[in-house]
Design a protein around this motif. Structure first.
Motif, PDB file in Angstrom:
ATOM      1  N   LYS A 167       3.235  36.856  57.069  1.00 22.85           N
ATOM      2  CA  LYS A 167       3.284  37.387  58.436  1.00 22.85           C
ATOM      3  C   LYS A 167       2.530  38.710  58.522  1.00 22.85           C
ATOM      4  CE  LYS A 167       7.682  35.341  59.827  1.00 22.85           C
ATOM      5  NZ  LYS A 167       9.108  35.618  60.122  1.00 22.85           N
ATOM      6  N   ILE A 168       2.723  39.562  57.525  1.00 20.17           N
ATOM      7  CA  ILE A 168       2.007  40.842  57.495  1.00 20.17           C
ATOM      8  C   ILE A 168       0.505  40.574  57.408  1.00 20.17           C
ATOM      9  CG2 ILE A 168       1.560  42.923  56.117  1.00 20.17           C
ATOM     10  CD1 ILE A 168       4.562  42.811  55.324  1.00 20.17           C
ATOM     11  N   GLY A 169       0.122  39.679  56.518  1.00 15.51           N
ATOM     12  CA  GLY A 169      -1.284  39.340  56.345  1.00 15.51           C
ATOM     13  C   GLY A 169      -1.916  38.789  57.608  1.00 15.51           C
ATOM     14  N   GLU A 170      -1.193  37.898  58.296  1.00 19.47           N
ATOM     15  CA  GLU A 170      -1.706  37.317  59.539  1.00 19.47           C
ATOM     16  C   GLU A 170      -1.808  38.371  60.635  1.00 19.47           C
ATOM     17  OE1 GLU A 170       0.932  34.073  60.369  1.00 19.47           O
ATOM     18  OE2 GLU A 170       0.259  32.936  58.616  1.00 19.47           O
ATOM     19  N   GLU A 171      -0.795  39.205  60.741  1.00 15.83           N
ATOM     20  CA  GLU A 171      -0.790  40.232  61.782  1.00 15.83           C
ATOM     21  C   GLU A 171      -1.946  41.215  61.602  1.00 15.83           C
ATOM     22  OE1 GLU A 171       0.099  41.980  65.169  1.00 15.83           O
ATOM     23  OE2 GLU A 171       1.194  40.223  64.442  1.00 15.83           O
ATOM     24  N   LEU A 172      -2.217  41.590  60.356  1.00 20.85           N
ATOM     25  CA  LEU A 172      -3.269  42.567  60.083  1.00 20.85           C
ATOM     26  C   LEU A 172      -4.625  41.919  59.796  1.00 20.85           C
ATOM     27  CD1 LEU A 172      -1.282  45.055  57.813  1.00 20.85           C
ATOM     28  CD2 LEU A 172      -1.742  45.216  60.272  1.00 20.85           C
ATOM     29  N   VAL A 192      -1.830  44.378  48.371  1.00 18.06           N
ATOM     30  CA  VAL A 192      -1.588  44.994  47.074  1.00 18.06           C
ATOM     31  C   VAL A 192      -0.125  45.409  47.054  1.00 18.06           C
ATOM     32  CG1 VAL A 192      -2.204  46.861  45.491  1.00 18.06           C
ATOM     33  CG2 VAL A 192      -3.957  45.839  46.948  1.00 18.06           C
ATOM     34  N   THR A 193       0.609  44.901  46.083  1.00 19.92           N
ATOM     35  CA  THR A 193       2.011  45.276  45.927  1.00 19.92           C
ATOM     36  C   THR A 193       2.152  46.096  44.655  1.00 19.92           C
ATOM     37  OG1 THR A 193       2.589  43.287  44.674  1.00 19.92           O
ATOM     38  CG2 THR A 193       2.805  43.176  47.078  1.00 19.92           C
ATOM     39  N   GLY A 194       3.231  46.847  44.578  1.00 17.19           N
ATOM     40  CA  GLY A 194       3.448  47.657  43.388  1.00 17.19           C
ATOM     41  C   GLY A 194       4.919  47.893  43.128  1.00 17.19           C
ATOM     42  N   PHE A 205       4.870  50.890  47.465  1.00 17.50           N
ATOM     43  CA  PHE A 205       5.433  50.483  46.179  1.00 17.50           C
ATOM     44  C   PHE A 205       6.950  50.645  46.201  1.00 17.50           C
ATOM     45  CE2 PHE A 205       1.330  51.624  43.672  1.00 17.50           C
ATOM     46  CZ  PHE A 205       0.646  50.647  44.360  1.00 17.50           C
ATOM     47  N   THR A 206       7.627  49.749  45.530  1.00 13.59           N
ATOM     48  CA  THR A 206       9.090  49.741  45.492  1.00 13.59           C
ATOM     49  C   THR A 206       9.574  50.024  44.076  1.00 13.59           C
ATOM     50  OG1 THR A 206       9.234  47.380  45.006  1.00 13.59           O
ATOM     51  CG2 THR A 206       9.168  48.015  47.336  1.00 13.59           C
ATOM     52  N   GLY A 207      10.892  50.162  43.953  1.00 11.61           N
ATOM     53  CA  GLY A 207      11.510  50.277  42.644  1.00 11.61           C
ATOM     54  C   GLY A 207      11.671  48.894  42.029  1.00 11.61           C
ATOM     55  N   THR A 208      12.145  48.830  40.812  1.00  4.97           N
ATOM     56  CA  THR A 208      12.309  47.550  40.122  1.00  4.97           C
ATOM     57  C   THR A 208      13.341  46.661  40.803  1.00  4.97           C
ATOM     58  OG1 THR A 208      13.862  48.611  38.609  1.00  4.97           O
ATOM     59  CG2 THR A 208      11.592  48.389  37.857  1.00  4.97           C
ATOM     60  N   ASP A 209      14.252  47.275  41.559  1.00  6.55           N
ATOM     61  CA  ASP A 209      15.272  46.493  42.270  1.00  6.55           C
ATOM     62  C   ASP A 209      14.786  46.024  43.642  1.00  6.55           C
ATOM     63  OD1 ASP A 209      15.186  48.894  43.626  1.00  6.55           O
ATOM     64  OD2 ASP A 209      17.348  49.259  43.534  1.00  6.55           O
ATOM     65  N   GLY A 210      13.533  46.354  43.993  1.00  6.59           N
ATOM     66  CA  GLY A 210      12.994  45.971  45.296  1.00  6.59           C
ATOM     67  C   GLY A 210      13.281  46.980  46.381  1.00  6.59           C
ATOM     68  N   GLY A 216       8.199  44.145  64.250  1.00  6.65           N
ATOM     69  CA  GLY A 216       9.374  43.988  63.396  1.00  6.65           C
ATOM     70  C   GLY A 216       9.028  43.833  61.918  1.00  6.65           C
ATOM     71  N   LEU A 217       7.838  44.250  61.528  1.00  8.07           N
ATOM     72  CA  LEU A 217       7.410  44.165  60.132  1.00  8.07           C
ATOM     73  C   LEU A 217       7.172  45.574  59.595  1.00  8.07           C
ATOM     74  CD1 LEU A 217       4.826  41.273  60.590  1.00  8.07           C
ATOM     75  CD2 LEU A 217       7.077  41.090  59.505  1.00  8.07           C
ATOM     76  N   SER A 218       6.951  45.670  58.293  1.00  3.08           N
ATOM     77  CA  SER A 218       6.737  46.979  57.694  1.00  3.08           C
ATOM     78  C   SER A 218       5.935  46.850  56.405  1.00  3.08           C
ATOM     79  CB  SER A 218       8.083  47.630  57.382  1.00  3.08           C
ATOM     80  OG  SER A 218       7.898  48.830  56.653  1.00  3.08           O
ATOM     81  N   LEU A 219       5.207  47.922  56.075  1.00  2.51           N
ATOM     82  CA  LEU A 219       4.520  47.982  54.786  1.00  2.51           C
ATOM     83  C   LEU A 219       5.511  48.275  53.668  1.00  2.51           C
ATOM     84  CD1 LEU A 219       1.283  49.979  55.718  1.00  2.51           C
ATOM     85  CD2 LEU A 219       1.510  47.530  55.301  1.00  2.51           C
ATOM     86  N   GLU A 220       6.711  48.675  54.034  1.00  2.72           N
ATOM     87  CA  GLU A 220       7.758  48.974  53.057  1.00  2.72           C
ATOM     88  C   GLU A 220       8.622  47.746  52.820  1.00  2.72           C
ATOM     89  OE1 GLU A 220       9.938  52.468  54.072  1.00  2.72           O
ATOM     90  OE2 GLU A 220       8.135  53.683  54.211  1.00  2.72           O
ATOM     91  N   THR A 221       7.979  46.631  52.566  1.00  4.90           N
ATOM     92  CA  THR A 221       8.720  45.391  52.394  1.00  4.90           C
ATOM     93  C   THR A 221       8.742  44.965  50.938  1.00  4.90           C
ATOM     94  OG1 THR A 221       8.947  43.114  53.109  1.00  4.90           O
ATOM     95  CG2 THR A 221       6.720  43.910  52.850  1.00  4.90           C
TER      96      THR A 221
END
Length: 163
Positions: free
Chosen positions: A115-120, A126-128, A57-62, A101-106
């Motif tokens: 790309k994340i979806g295809e790789e995994l 689920v984003t937050g 999950f990220t902050g409101t600014d991404g 070169g990808l991350s769950l912290e995106t």
């Protein structure tokens, strides 16, 4: 005699108050992240279990939020308990994504999410977004279908924070 009558009335009053109290007591509150998991896991989206992973999950600014990793992990645990989806482990798959070169912290765009979806090989991400408010946090979550980019479900809860 008046003393016995007084005791009888007092006892009747106390008993009637205790019964009224029982009826007006609030029901057990469901913890906020369990509420999220319940809502996101409701039947009706599809018939087959789908693969998903919870992004950090990220902050409101991404950008990063200090509570983002913890809330993501807790929601992952709650979703696993619901047995509605095939949930991928965040720690295990974060390492595999870093090699690509990808991350769950995106907070990336739809192309990055795909790309994340295809790789995994997941159907849903689920984003937050976490927003501080007074003595707690608003947590907004979305189930995003990888193929279409559509938001399948969204939910918001307030998580009180004791500082």
């Amino acid at each position: 005699m008046p003393f016995k009558f007084f005791i009888f009335c007092l006892l009747a009053f106390v008993l009637s108050c205790s019964f009224d109290d029982r009826e007006s007591r609030p029901q057990k509150l469901t913890p906020p992240l369990e509420q999220l998991a319940n809502s996101l896991s409701e039947k009706g989206l599809t018939f087959n279990k789908q693969r998903l992973i919870v992004l950090t999950f990220t902050g409101t600014d991404g950008g990063k939020n200090q509570y983002g990793p913890l809330l993501s992990e807790k929601l992952t645990t709650e979703l696993v308990k619901k047995d509605r989806f095939h949930i991928l482990d965040r720690m295990v798959h974060e390492r595999a994504l870093k090699e690509k070169g990808l991350s769950l912290e995106t907070n990336g765009d739809m192309a990055t999410l795909r790309k994340i979806g295809e790789e995994l090989k997941v159907d849903i991400l689920v984003t937050g977004i976490v927003s501080a408010y007074q003595d707690g946090l608003f947590v907004n979550t979305r189930l995003i279908e990888i193929k279409s980019g559509l938001i399948l479900k969204a939910e918001e809860v307030f998580v009180p924070i004791d500082l």
